[in-house]
Design a protein around this motif. Structure first.
Motif, mmCIF file in Angstrom:
data_model
loop_
_atom_site.group_PDB
_atom_site.id
_atom_site.type_symbol
_atom_site.label_atom_id
_atom_site.label_comp_id
_atom_site.label_asym_id
_atom_site.label_seq_id
_atom_site.Cartn_x
_atom_site.Cartn_y
_atom_site.Cartn_z
ATOM 1 N N UNK A 3 -4.611 -8.656 -21.145
ATOM 2 C CA UNK A 3 -4.337 -8.853 -19.723
ATOM 3 C C UNK A 3 -2.846 -8.742 -19.444
ATOM 4 N N UNK A 4 -2.021 -9.264 -20.351
ATOM 5 C CA UNK A 4 -0.569 -9.195 -20.156
ATOM 6 C C UNK A 4 -0.073 -7.753 -20.198
ATOM 7 N N UNK A 5 -0.621 -6.968 -21.150
ATOM 8 C CA UNK A 5 -0.226 -5.564 -21.244
ATOM 9 C C UNK A 5 -0.666 -4.796 -20.003
ATOM 10 N N UNK A 6 -1.890 -5.078 -19.530
ATOM 11 C CA UNK A 6 -2.370 -4.422 -18.314
ATOM 12 C C UNK A 6 -1.465 -4.739 -17.122
ATOM 13 N N UNK A 32 7.783 -12.363 -20.461
ATOM 14 C CA UNK A 32 7.761 -13.014 -21.777
ATOM 15 C C UNK A 32 7.172 -12.094 -22.843
ATOM 16 N N UNK A 33 6.119 -11.358 -22.467
ATOM 17 C CA UNK A 33 5.527 -10.394 -23.412
ATOM 18 C C UNK A 33 6.520 -9.281 -23.736
ATOM 19 N N UNK A 34 7.282 -8.861 -22.742
ATOM 20 C CA UNK A 34 8.280 -7.809 -22.968
ATOM 21 C C UNK A 34 9.391 -8.308 -23.888
ATOM 22 N N UNK A 245 13.311 -6.426 -12.714
ATOM 23 C CA UNK A 245 14.580 -5.858 -13.177
ATOM 24 C C UNK A 245 14.807 -6.149 -14.658
ATOM 25 N N UNK A 246 14.529 -7.367 -15.075
ATOM 26 C CA UNK A 246 14.726 -7.743 -16.479
ATOM 27 C C UNK A 246 13.786 -6.965 -17.400
ATOM 28 N N UNK A 251 13.164 -2.870 -21.597
ATOM 29 C CA UNK A 251 12.498 -1.635 -22.065
ATOM 30 C C UNK A 251 13.502 -0.515 -22.336
ATOM 31 N N UNK A 252 14.602 -0.491 -21.586
ATOM 32 C CA UNK A 252 15.630 0.536 -21.779
ATOM 33 C C UNK A 252 16.769 0.053 -22.667
#
Length: 546
Positions: A3-6, A32-34, A245-246, A251-252
């Motif tokens: 669910x978090x990834x979705x 948090x998952x990121x 934004x975070x 991710x980058x």
């Protein structure tokens, strides 16, 4: 987890209205998952940087070194400023044009200012004369001054430097394209500082409706949107946009960021000490890694304060836990022993799993290195095979031509000898004065040259014409394989670049050869100074993006 990834992908592909009904807590969970996957994104960033460094080591020309050094300092700019400075200085050494030198100096100003090297930054800015800069660099010039005073104001905290920052932002806005994203970002910042929140909000909403989450400006636009809601004291909305934004920054692998710092402060205000500690720790580690001085100074103080509160809370929880454990121990000592035993076994298994994970990662890295080396070896083997094939064909044609010319010379000698023996002196003198044989042999030589060359480089005419503008193509006449111009540059392709040797081979004057080469460069569809360099690459294997 699923669910978090979705939710994570939904947020990256949604518009402002699409996630309006998603709670701030759900978006923070996605953040948090990121954060948990932060190391993966950093490893990907390091791979990209390693590839650029490898290309730089293999750069053959000063221009390639400048371009790759520029790409490296741009890649490091928001990741690790010290490295960005190193490659910016390397690019400066290889900059050929005044515009490239000035542009690189302006980039160094921003990098120096970020790390607190204000003296060095100011020295460069004072050396640059605004009136001597090309129009294309005015935006960079004003932006460098803006960031210089912005970072300086953050360090000394004097209001007059904030005013200078605003002044240079206004100058920057005057020279930017009103349709550009950078113009609208600076305009939004200006409106927010002036307290004009309604037009700023409308401008940012319009920008979010247009911008792709993969765009490099997405993190900045969502940060400004979060800042706007924070000023309006709309906490949940500000958390949503700061979190977006975070997520984009992580991710980058953007280490020079501010969104997660704001989220830490908001979490602390809401009494969520654990989340405030986690976010401030991530923000501080990023600032230290990137070496953004003013963020490091602020976050060190903030993190110390948060850490003290976090430890106090942990200590209270620890005391409560000890009390509960004491009560439980009175009820069942046997149960405590069993629990301790289970936890010890679990720790051992976890340790073994961590070791296996690390070993798998190392094996994967080594396998990737081996694959990369194998690919490089295959490319070099292919190049060697092509070179060997060309050499074999050259040798075969060379012996064939030599044999043919020896036979012709022998036939000509016999013919002259026969005329001399028979006393046909008048015919003999006539044959000796005639140039028709030489002209015939020269034409035959050129035909053989054209045939051999096009056999080695069958796409030469087509690729040569791709280097010229559409209306200036060079085409052989009917019955010809190569015309004079194509023959000149065929010799250049074979490595014969001396105009004297080309003139001797083609039996033209030196000025004629020079004129042909000059006219071709003037009709070039590529940069004039790189035309003959591109001719030399016709028919060769090339690396991607080179």
């Amino acid at each position: 987890m699923r669910q978090a990834i979705f939710l994570f992908f939904l947020l990256l592909t949604s518009t402002n209205s699409a996630f309006a009904n998603i709670s701030a807590e759900a978006i923070l969970d996605s953040l948090d998952q990121t954060i948990a996957r932060k190391q993966e994104y950093e490893q990907q960033k390091e791979k990209e940087l390693s590839l650029l460094k490898e290309w730089l080591r293999e750069a053959a020309t000063q221009r390639e070194e400048f371009d790759l050094s520029t790409r490296l300092y741009e890649a490091y700019r928001k990741y690790q400023i010290d490295s960005a400075i190193v490659y910016a200085q390397k690019a400066l050494k290889n900059a050929k044009t005044p515009e490239n030198v000035q542009h690189t100096h302006l980039q160094l100003v921003i990098l120096y200012s970020s790390t607190g090297m204000f003296r060095e930054a100011e020295t460069i800015l004072q050396r640059l004369n605004k009136n001597e800069l090309p129009k294309s660099l005015l935006a960079d010039y004003y932006n460098a001054w803006r960031l210089f005073f912005n970072y300086y104001a953050a360090n000394v905290q004097l209001p007059e430097y904030d005013q200078k920052t605003r002044t240079y932002r206004d100058s920057l806005i005057q020279v930017l394209n009103p349709e550009s994203m950078f113009f609208r970002i600076n305009q939004a910042e200006s409106l927010i500082e002036k307290g004009e929140t309604q037009p700023a909000g409308q401008l940012l909403t319009n920008m979010l409706g247009e911008i792709n989450p993969e765009n490099e400006n997405y993190a900045m636009v969502t940060f400004l949107k979060g800042l706007l809601h924070e000023i309006r004291e709309e906490t949940e909305k500000s958390q949503r946009f700061f979190a977006l934004s975070a997520i984009n920054d992580i991710r980058k692998s953007t280490k020079d960021n501010s969104s997660i710092q704001h989220l830490a402060a908001l979490a602390y205000e809401q009494g969520n000490i654990e989340r405030a500690f986690q976010y401030s720790q991530v923000a501080l580690n990023d600032a230290l890694f990137c070496n953004v001085q003013f963020r490091t100074y602020y976050l060190t103080q903030f993190f110390t304060f948060i850490n003290a509160n976090y430890k106090e809370k942990i200590e209270k929880q620890k005391n409560q836990l000890l009390l509960f454990l004491f009560l439980i121990s009175l009820l069942s000592l046997f149960l405590i022993g069993a629990v301790i035993y289970v936890y010890k076994q679990k720790d051992k298994v976890s340790g073994i799993r961590r070791e296996l994970d690390e070993m798998n990662k190392e094996l994967l890295r080594l396998n990737n290195n081996i694959k990369e080396k194998n690919n490089q070896l295959n490319e070099r083997n292919t190049l060697l095979q092509d070179a060997n094939q060309i050499k074999e064909e050259y040798i075969a044609h060379f012996f064939d031509l030599c044999s043919s010319y020896i036979n012709k010379l022998e036939d000509y000698r016999k013919s002259l000898n026969k005329k001399a023996v028979n006393g046909e002196h008048e015919k003999l003198f006539k044959m000796l004065k005639s140039t028709s044989i030489i002209e015939t042999e020269v034409e035959e030589l050129y035909r053989n040259f054209d045939t051999i060359f096009l056999n080695l480089y069958p796409t030469f005419v087509e690729e040569f014409n791709q280097l010229l503008t559409d209306e200036e193509k060079s085409e052989p006449k009917n019955g010809e394989k190569l015309n004079t111009e194509l023959r000149i540059f065929a010799l250049v392709r074979l490595g014969i670049t001396d105009s004297v040797k080309i003139a001797s081979f083609l039996r033209y004057s030196l000025s004629t050869i020079y004129n042909y080469r000059t006219k071709a460069r003037n009709r070039s569809a590529v940069p004039r100074e790189k035309f003959e360099e591109m001719v030399m690459k016709i028919g060769t294997l090339r690396k991607p993006n080179q």
